[in-house]
Write a protein that holds these residues in place. Structure first.
Motif, PDB file in Angstrom:
ATOM      1  N   ILE A  26      -3.875 -10.382 -10.142  1.00 19.03           N
ATOM      2  CA  ILE A  26      -3.685 -11.972  -9.505  1.00 19.03           C
ATOM      3  C   ILE A  26      -4.571 -12.674 -10.337  1.00 19.03           C
ATOM      4  CG2 ILE A  26      -3.947 -13.018  -7.468  1.00 19.03           C
ATOM      5  CD1 ILE A  26      -1.672 -10.921  -7.473  1.00 19.03           C
TER       6      ILE A  26
ATOM      7  N   ASN B 101       2.544 -10.835   2.293  1.00 17.74           N
ATOM      8  CA  ASN B 101       0.879 -10.592   2.066  1.00 17.74           C
ATOM      9  C   ASN B 101       0.282 -11.624   1.404  1.00 17.74           C
ATOM     10  OD1 ASN B 101       1.292  -7.945   3.578  1.00 17.74           O
ATOM     11  ND2 ASN B 101       2.263  -7.198   1.869  1.00 17.74           N
ATOM     12  N   THR B 102      -1.058 -11.490   1.422  1.00 20.43           N
ATOM     13  CA  THR B 102      -2.014 -12.557   0.840  1.00 20.43           C
ATOM     14  C   THR B 102      -2.804 -11.881   0.071  1.00 20.43           C
ATOM     15  OG1 THR B 102      -1.751 -14.196   2.480  1.00 20.43           O
ATOM     16  CG2 THR B 102      -3.428 -14.542   1.183  1.00 20.43           C
ATOM     17  N   TYR B 103      -3.086 -12.230  -1.186  1.00 16.39           N
ATOM     18  CA  TYR B 103      -3.953 -11.433  -2.183  1.00 16.39           C
ATOM     19  C   TYR B 103      -4.870 -12.463  -2.682  1.00 16.39           C
ATOM     20  CZ  TYR B 103      -0.066  -8.118  -2.017  1.00 16.39           C
ATOM     21  OH  TYR B 103       1.178  -7.281  -1.577  1.00 16.39           O
ATOM     22  N   GLN B 104      -5.969 -11.723  -3.073  1.00 17.60           N
ATOM     23  CA  GLN B 104      -7.233 -12.489  -3.776  1.00 17.60           C
ATOM     24  C   GLN B 104      -7.005 -12.605  -5.362  1.00 17.60           C
ATOM     25  OE1 GLN B 104      -9.130 -14.697  -1.906  1.00 17.60           O
ATOM     26  NE2 GLN B 104      -7.506 -13.858  -0.048  1.00 17.60           N
TER      27      GLN B 104
ATOM     28  N   ASP C 218      -7.050  -9.212  -7.585  1.00 17.01           N
ATOM     29  CA  ASP C 218      -6.314  -7.879  -6.956  1.00 17.01           C
ATOM     30  C   ASP C 218      -5.279  -7.608  -7.817  1.00 17.01           C
ATOM     31  OD1 ASP C 218      -7.964  -8.095  -4.860  1.00 17.01           O
ATOM     32  OD2 ASP C 218      -6.188  -9.142  -3.436  1.00 17.01           O
TER      33      ASP C 218
ATOM     34  N   TYR D 128      -1.622  -6.169  -8.543  1.00 19.35           N
ATOM     35  CA  TYR D 128      -0.370  -6.042  -7.730  1.00 19.35           C
ATOM     36  C   TYR D 128       0.893  -5.263  -8.637  1.00 19.35           C
ATOM     37  CZ  TYR D 128       3.663  -8.224  -5.204  1.00 19.35           C
ATOM     38  OH  TYR D 128       4.913  -8.601  -4.672  1.00 19.35           O
TER      39      TYR D 128
END
Length: 194
Positions: free
Chosen positions: A6, A25-28, A31, A33
Motif C-alpha cells: 500500500i 477494509n481500510t489499510y495503512q 501494508d 494487499y
C-alpha cells in the motif's frame, strides 16, 4: 493473487490521513494487499472538531472528513445555550458538513430571575434572558379593598409598561386603598375606612 504494498499517505491541509479503503477494509501505508480482482483505493481523511465553551469542559472529537456533526447540547445552570458557532461566527447545526479541522465555540445568554411580591409574599416568578424586556401587568391575585397602582423595585416606583432585565430583580406590588363612602346623619361622606 499478486501482492502489492500500500502506497504512502498523500498530503492534504486541515485534515489527517486515516488510511486507504478498498470499499470494505481500510489499510495503512506499507501494508501488504493481495489483488484478486479490480480494486480502487480511496484515501480516508479524518478531521478534528474542537468544542470550546466558557462554561463547560473543552472537548475534541475526530470524525471522517465529509461527515455531518453530532453536536453536543450542553446545559449550564443559570444560562441559556444559544448554539455552536464556527470561526466565521456562523451558527452551525447537525447538517453542517466538516471538510477540515474546525473549532466550534458555544454561545450562552445569562438567565435572570424576576420575582413578584405582594405584602411580603411571593406570588409569581419567571426566568428571563439577559437584555429581554418583560411586560408589567397587574398581579393575578387581587387585594381586597385595594386597587393595584404599580410595581416597585426597592423604593423606586416603576411607571412603565415594560422593563429590560439585566439582573435578578424583585418587584413588589404597590396598592392603593379604595375610598369608602358612608353616611353621617344622612349626608354621604367619602373616607378611607378604618
Amino acid at each position: 493473487g499478486t501482492k502489492i504494498t500500500i502506497d504512502d499517505a498523500p498530503e492534504a491541509e486541515g485534515c489527517t490521513f486515516a488510511g486507504w479503503s478498498d470499499g470494505t477494509n481500510t489499510y495503512q501505508p506499507g501494508d501488504e494487499y493481495e489483488i484478486t480482482s479490480d480494486v480502487e483505493f480511496t484515501a480516508i481523511w479524518n478531521v478534528t472538531v474542537t468544542y470550546v465553551s466558557e462554561h463547560t469542559e473543552h472537548e475534541e472529537v475526530t470524525i471522517e472528513k465529509g461527515s455531518t456533526l453530532d453536536l453536543p447540547n450542553p446545559t449550564v445552570e443559570g444560562y441559556d445555550f444559544d448554539g455552536w458557532f464556527n470561526e466565521g461566527d456562523e451558527k452551525v447545526d447537525s447538517s453542517y458538513t466538516v471538510d477540515a479541522n474546525i473549532t466550534l465555540t458555544a454561545k450562552w445568554t445569562k438567565l435572570w430571575t424576576v420575582t413578584y411580591m405582594s405584602d411580603g409574599v411571593e406570588i409569581d416568578s419567571e426566568i428571563v434572558r439577559d437584555g429581554e424586556s418583560i411586560v408589567l401587568e397587574a398581579p393575578s391575585i387581587p387585594k381586597t379593598g385595594y386597587t393595584f397602582d404599580c410595581w416597585q423595585d426597592g423604593e423606586a416606583w416603576i411607571n412603565a409598561d415594560s422593563i429590560e432585565i439585566t439582573a435578578d430583580i424583585t418587584l413588589t406590588a404597590r396598592w392603593e386603598k379604595i375610598p369608602v363612602t358612608y353616611s353621617i346623619s344622612g349626608v354621604p361622606t367619602t373616607g378611607w375606612g378604618v
